[in-house]
Motif scaffolding. Structure first.
Motif: not given
Length: 185
Positions: A30, A32-35, A37-38
């Motif tokens: 995790n 890059k949590p934003k990546a 998530e996307d």
């Protein structure tokens, strides 16, 4: 929530080294949590699109099947004075396999609005009685069609017999001939 906590209702205590490696693996995955998530949103959206597409495909298949079956249905047009056969639906303890389930012919005396049919036997002194319209079918007395069908079966049998004789004769004489079957078989 960990699977251990779900099953046993309490936290699992791992040795410090194993716990640190597990924590490191979770952070590494995790990063890059934003990546993540996307990507997960895209996967869910694709899954939803597949679900909608399969639903539409199933609906299209169902509509086509209904139309196909509706096309093959024939409406029974019964008229007074017409000859019909009656379906014999009595309970039999020892049913005969080769016994016909259709009895008759009967003559239609009258038609009811609710689909009932009043029929009378072929004898002049028989009493008319009411039956459900679904239990009758039109009686077709086609001597010409029956004669033509018998002639076709007879010619087919003759063709099979001649084909068999040719092969038996060829086998006895040691000749090899084509093993194609007769065209009507």
């Amino acid at each position: 929530m960990s699977p251990y906590r779900l099953v046993f209702g309490k936290m699992s205590h791992l040795p410090v080294g194993v716990e640190h490696r597990a924590y490191w693996a979770v952070n590494e995955i995790n990063m890059k949590p934003k990546a993540c998530e996307d990507e997960r949103k895209l996967q869910l959206q694709e899954l939803e699109e597949l679900s909608i597409e399969s639903y539409e495909s199933a609906m299209w298949y169902k509509e086509k099947t209904v139309l196909l079956h509706a096309k093959n249905l024939r409406v029974k047009e019964l008229q007074a004075g017409q000859k019909v056969l009656l379906f014999q639906s009595r309970l039999k303890l020892v049913p005969g396999k080769l016994k016909s389930k259709w009895i008759g012919p009967y003559t239609i005396v009258g038609l009811q609005a609710n689909g009932a049919v009043e029929i009378q036997g072929s004898a002049s002194n028989s009493i008319p009685f009411l039956v459900n319209g679904h239990r009758v079918k039109v009686f077709r007395d086609n001597d010409e069609n029956g004669r033509l069908a018998r002639e076709k079966v007879h010619t087919d049998l003759e063709e099979v017999a001649s084909w068999t004789q040719q092969h038996v004769h060829a086998a006895r004489s040691g000749k090899l001939i084509s093993s194609a079957t007769p065209t009507s078989v």
